[in-house]
Design a protein around this motif. Structure first.
Motif, short mmCIF file in Angstrom:
data_model
loop_
_atom_site.label_atom_id
_atom_site.label_comp_id
_atom_site.label_asym_id
_atom_site.label_seq_id
_atom_site.Cartn_x
_atom_site.Cartn_y
_atom_site.Cartn_z
N UNK A 81 0.81 -1.18 0.00
CA UNK A 81 0.00 0.00 0.00
C UNK A 81 0.87 1.26 0.00
N UNK A 82 1.96 1.19 0.70
CA UNK A 82 2.87 2.35 0.75
C UNK A 82 3.40 2.65 -0.66
N UNK A 83 3.79 1.59 -1.39
CA UNK A 83 4.30 1.80 -2.74
C UNK A 83 3.26 2.46 -3.64
N UNK A 84 2.02 2.01 -3.56
CA UNK A 84 0.95 2.61 -4.36
C UNK A 84 0.74 4.07 -3.99
N UNK A 85 0.76 4.37 -2.72
CA UNK A 85 0.59 5.75 -2.27
C UNK A 85 1.71 6.63 -2.79
N UNK A 86 2.93 6.15 -2.68
CA UNK A 86 4.07 6.95 -3.15
C UNK A 86 4.04 7.13 -4.67
N UNK A 87 3.67 6.08 -5.40
CA UNK A 87 3.58 6.18 -6.86
C UNK A 87 2.52 7.22 -7.24
N UNK A 88 1.43 7.22 -6.53
CA UNK A 88 0.36 8.18 -6.79
C UNK A 88 0.82 9.61 -6.52
N UNK A 89 1.79 9.75 -5.65
CA UNK A 89 2.30 11.07 -5.27
C UNK A 89 3.60 11.45 -5.97
N UNK A 90 3.84 10.84 -7.13
CA UNK A 90 4.95 11.28 -7.98
C UNK A 90 6.28 10.57 -7.82
N UNK A 91 6.34 9.55 -7.00
CA UNK A 91 7.60 8.82 -6.84
C UNK A 91 7.79 7.84 -7.99
N UNK A 92 9.01 7.70 -8.43
CA UNK A 92 9.37 6.63 -9.36
C UNK A 92 9.75 5.43 -8.49
N UNK A 93 9.08 4.30 -8.73
CA UNK A 93 9.28 3.11 -7.92
C UNK A 93 10.20 2.15 -8.66
N UNK A 94 11.22 1.68 -7.98
CA UNK A 94 12.16 0.72 -8.56
C UNK A 94 12.17 -0.53 -7.70
N UNK A 95 11.86 -1.67 -8.31
CA UNK A 95 11.98 -2.95 -7.61
C UNK A 95 13.34 -3.51 -7.97
N UNK A 96 14.18 -3.69 -7.00
CA UNK A 96 15.54 -4.17 -7.25
C UNK A 96 15.78 -5.46 -6.49
N UNK A 97 16.65 -6.27 -7.04
CA UNK A 97 16.97 -7.55 -6.41
C UNK A 97 18.21 -7.47 -5.54
#
Length: 58
Positions: free
Chosen positions: A1-17
């Motif tokens: 949920x935090x990721x979705x909230x941040x994405x909605x607020x302009x953050x670029x989300x990176x999933x890294x291994x």
């Protein structure tokens, strides 16, 4: 949920291994907001970070 909230607020989300993947895409000169997500299963990424810091200081 935090990721979705941040994405909605302009953050670029990176999933890294691993840390190397994060270092490859991080851009400290950009004004873009960046958020990195990685699952640290059994602490492998934490160990990698700690080991790298110890090597830099020796």
């Amino acid at each position: 949920m935090i990721l979705f909230d941040r994405a909605k607020n302009g953050f670029k989300i990176y999933k890294v291994e691993n840390i190397k993947e994060a270092e490859d895409v991080i851009n400290i000169e950009s004004e873009d907001k960046q958020l990195f997500y990685f699952d640290d299963f059994l602490g492998a990424n934490y160990y990698e970070i700690i080991s790298a810091q110890k090597q830099k200081h020796n």
